[in-house]
Design a protein around this motif. Structure first.
Motif, PDB file in Angstrom:
ATOM      1  N   UNK A   5       2.346 -13.958  -2.065  1.00 12.62           N
ATOM      2  CA  UNK A   5       3.365 -13.019  -2.521  1.00 12.62           C
ATOM      3  C   UNK A   5       2.780 -12.179  -3.644  1.00 12.62           C
ATOM      4  N   UNK A   6       2.768 -10.837  -3.454  1.00 15.80           N
ATOM      5  CA  UNK A   6       2.258  -9.945  -4.492  1.00 15.80           C
ATOM      6  C   UNK A   6       3.377  -9.504  -5.429  1.00 15.80           C
ATOM      7  N   UNK A   7       2.973  -9.137  -6.633  1.00 15.53           N
ATOM      8  CA  UNK A   7       3.886  -8.494  -7.583  1.00 15.53           C
ATOM      9  C   UNK A   7       3.070  -7.552  -8.449  1.00 15.53           C
ATOM     10  N   UNK A   8       3.760  -6.724  -9.191  1.00 15.98           N
ATOM     11  CA  UNK A   8       3.090  -5.716 -10.003  1.00 15.98           C
ATOM     12  C   UNK A   8       3.058  -4.406  -9.255  1.00 15.98           C
ATOM     13  N   UNK A   9       2.133  -3.543  -9.572  1.00 14.83           N
ATOM     14  CA  UNK A   9       2.098  -2.241  -8.951  1.00 14.83           C
ATOM     15  C   UNK A   9       3.077  -1.302  -9.638  1.00 14.83           C
ATOM     16  N   UNK A  10       3.359  -0.183  -8.954  1.00 12.53           N
ATOM     17  CA  UNK A  10       4.246   0.810  -9.525  1.00 12.53           C
ATOM     18  C   UNK A  10       3.545   2.147  -9.634  1.00 12.53           C
ATOM     19  N   UNK A  11       3.997   2.958 -10.585  1.00 11.93           N
ATOM     20  CA  UNK A  11       3.460   4.309 -10.749  1.00 11.93           C
ATOM     21  C   UNK A  11       2.756   4.432 -12.092  1.00 11.93           C
ATOM     22  N   UNK A  87      -7.440   4.534 -13.511  1.00 18.13           N
ATOM     23  CA  UNK A  87      -6.909   4.829 -12.190  1.00 18.13           C
ATOM     24  C   UNK A  87      -7.091   6.292 -11.815  1.00 18.13           C
ATOM     25  N   UNK A  88      -7.252   6.516 -10.515  1.00 12.88           N
ATOM     26  CA  UNK A  88      -7.413   7.850  -9.967  1.00 12.88           C
ATOM     27  C   UNK A  88      -6.346   8.067  -8.892  1.00 12.88           C
ATOM     28  N   UNK A  90      -6.712   8.886  -5.954  1.00 13.56           N
ATOM     29  CA  UNK A  90      -7.169   8.311  -4.679  1.00 13.56           C
ATOM     30  C   UNK A  90      -7.011   6.801  -4.621  1.00 13.56           C
ATOM     31  N   UNK A  91      -6.588   6.173  -5.714  1.00 16.30           N
ATOM     32  CA  UNK A  91      -6.259   4.749  -5.684  1.00 16.30           C
ATOM     33  C   UNK A  91      -4.853   4.504  -5.149  1.00 16.30           C
ATOM     34  N   UNK A  92      -4.100   5.566  -4.947  1.00 15.45           N
ATOM     35  CA  UNK A  92      -2.753   5.440  -4.409  1.00 15.45           C
ATOM     36  C   UNK A  92      -2.792   4.803  -3.026  1.00 15.45           C
ATOM     37  N   UNK A  93      -2.055   3.708  -2.858  1.00 11.24           N
ATOM     38  CA  UNK A  93      -2.066   2.956  -1.595  1.00 11.24           C
ATOM     39  C   UNK A  93      -1.097   1.788  -1.701  1.00 11.24           C
ATOM     40  N   UNK A  94      -0.881   1.139  -0.567  1.00 12.87           N
ATOM     41  CA  UNK A  94      -0.228  -0.158  -0.573  1.00 12.87           C
ATOM     42  C   UNK A  94      -1.327  -1.213  -0.677  1.00 12.87           C
ATOM     43  N   UNK A  95      -1.182  -2.098  -1.645  1.00 14.42           N
ATOM     44  CA  UNK A  95      -2.200  -3.113  -1.906  1.00 14.42           C
ATOM     45  C   UNK A  95      -1.726  -4.465  -1.370  1.00 14.42           C
ATOM     46  N   UNK A  96      -2.643  -5.159  -0.704  1.00 16.84           N
ATOM     47  CA  UNK A  96      -2.355  -6.464  -0.103  1.00 16.84           C
ATOM     48  C   UNK A  96      -3.336  -7.501  -0.636  1.00 16.84           C
ATOM     49  N   UNK A  97      -2.833  -8.677  -0.942  1.00 21.37           N
ATOM     50  CA  UNK A  97      -3.748  -9.784  -1.187  1.00 21.37           C
ATOM     51  C   UNK A  97      -3.928 -10.554   0.116  1.00 21.37           C
ATOM     52  N   UNK A  98      -5.073 -11.204   0.237  1.00 21.20           N
ATOM     53  CA  UNK A  98      -5.426 -11.882   1.478  1.00 21.20           C
ATOM     54  C   UNK A  98      -6.280 -13.103   1.173  1.00 21.20           C
ATOM     55  N   UNK A  99      -6.264 -14.050   2.109  1.00 14.62           N
ATOM     56  CA  UNK A  99      -7.014 -15.289   1.919  1.00 14.62           C
ATOM     57  C   UNK A  99      -7.706 -15.681   3.211  1.00 14.62           C
ATOM     58  N   UNK A 117      -0.337 -11.093   2.065  1.00 13.72           N
ATOM     59  CA  UNK A 117       0.918 -10.853   1.375  1.00 13.72           C
ATOM     60  C   UNK A 117       1.658  -9.695   2.032  1.00 13.72           C
ATOM     61  N   UNK A 118       2.828  -9.385   1.492  1.00 17.72           N
ATOM     62  CA  UNK A 118       3.685  -8.358   2.088  1.00 17.72           C
ATOM     63  C   UNK A 118       3.301  -6.949   1.633  1.00 17.72           C
ATOM     64  N   UNK A 119       2.486  -6.833   0.617  1.00 15.54           N
ATOM     65  CA  UNK A 119       2.055  -5.531   0.116  1.00 15.54           C
ATOM     66  C   UNK A 119       2.876  -5.063  -1.067  1.00 15.54           C
ATOM     67  N   UNK A 120       2.223  -4.325  -1.951  1.00 11.54           N
ATOM     68  CA  UNK A 120       2.897  -3.730  -3.107  1.00 11.54           C
ATOM     69  C   UNK A 120       2.328  -2.324  -3.306  1.00 11.54           C
ATOM     70  N   UNK A 121       3.204  -1.378  -3.614  1.00  9.58           N
ATOM     71  CA  UNK A 121       2.800   0.027  -3.684  1.00  9.58           C
ATOM     72  C   UNK A 121       2.241   0.368  -5.058  1.00  9.58           C
ATOM     73  N   UNK A 122       1.138   1.106  -5.047  1.00  9.41           N
ATOM     74  CA  UNK A 122       0.554   1.668  -6.266  1.00  9.41           C
ATOM     75  C   UNK A 122       0.469   3.181  -6.065  1.00  9.41           C
ATOM     76  N   UNK A 123       1.029   3.924  -7.011  1.00  9.94           N
ATOM     77  CA  UNK A 123       1.006   5.379  -6.943  1.00  9.94           C
ATOM     78  C   UNK A 123       0.422   5.923  -8.229  1.00  9.94           C
ATOM     79  N   UNK A 124      -0.613   6.740  -8.099  1.00 10.10           N
ATOM     80  CA  UNK A 124      -1.279   7.327  -9.265  1.00 10.10           C
ATOM     81  C   UNK A 124      -1.141   8.840  -9.168  1.00 10.10           C
ATOM     82  N   UNK A 125      -0.543   9.427 -10.183  1.00 10.92           N
ATOM     83  CA  UNK A 125      -0.348  10.869 -10.206  1.00 10.92           C
ATOM     84  C   UNK A 125      -1.391  11.516 -11.104  1.00 10.92           C
ATOM     85  N   UNK A 126      -1.737  12.736 -10.765  1.00 10.12           N
ATOM     86  CA  UNK A 126      -2.763  13.451 -11.537  1.00 10.12           C
ATOM     87  C   UNK A 126      -2.162  14.118 -12.749  1.00 10.12           C
TER      88      UNK A 126
END
Length: 126
Positions: A5-11, A87-88, A90-99, A117-126
Motif C-alpha cells: 500500500x503506497x502513501x504520500x505523493x501529491x503536487x 523534482x522536475x 517530467x517526474x509527473x506520473x503515477x508511482x507504484x511500489x513493487x516486490x 501497490x495501487x499507485x499514488x499520483x505525483x504531479x510536478x508543475x513548472x
C-alpha cells in the motif's frame, strides 16, 4: 505473498521535494527486492529505483533520477520509502511500489515483480 500500500505523493513545484511510502499490509519485506516504478498515460511502467534484500541493501537507480531520488527500506517495520528531491515536471506520473523474490538488478524488469501497490499520483508543475 506480500501486499503493498503506497502513501504520500501529491503536487509540488519544480525543484521541490516529495516523499513516497510503501507499507506491507500483509506479509513482510523479508527476502524481497523492492522497487518503485512510475507510469504516465499511454506509456509502459518505468523502473525508478530498487533496493535489494541483503544486509547491504544496495540501491539501483534509473539514470533519469540518479542523484535526485533516494530509496530506502525499514525491514523491521516493513516500510519502503522514496525521497524525491529537485523534482522536475517530467517526474509527473503515477508511482507504484513493487516486490519480487528475484535478485534486484538495475534492469527493472517489470515482469519479475509479482506484488504491486495501487499507485499514488505525483504531479510536478513548472
Amino acid at each position: 505473498q506480500v501486499r503493498l500500500v503506497e502513501s504520500g505523493g501529491g503536487s509540488e513545484h519544480s525543484g521541490g521535494s516529495l516523499k513516497l511510502t510503501c507499507a506491507a499490509s500483509e506479509g513482510t519485506f523479508r527476502g524481497y527486492c523492492l522497487a518503485w516504478f512510475r507510469q504516465t498515460p499511454g506509456t509502459r511502467r518505468e523502473g525508478v529505483a530498487s533496493i535489494d534484500s541483503g544486509g547491504s541493501a544496495r540501491p539501483y537507480y534509473a539514470d533519469s533520477v540518479k542523484g535526485r531520488f533516494a530509496i530506502s527500506r525499514d525491514n523491521a517495520n516493513n516500510i519502503l520509502t522514496l525521497e524525491m528531491n529537485r523534482l522536475k515536471p517530467e517526474d509527473t506520473a503515477t508511482y507504484y511500489c513493487a516486490a519480487t523474490l528475484w535478485v534486484c538488478t538495475g534492469s527493472f524488469k517489470e515482469s519479475n515483480f509479482d506484488a504491486w501497490g495501487q499507485g499514488t499520483q505525483v504531479t510536478v508543475s513548472s
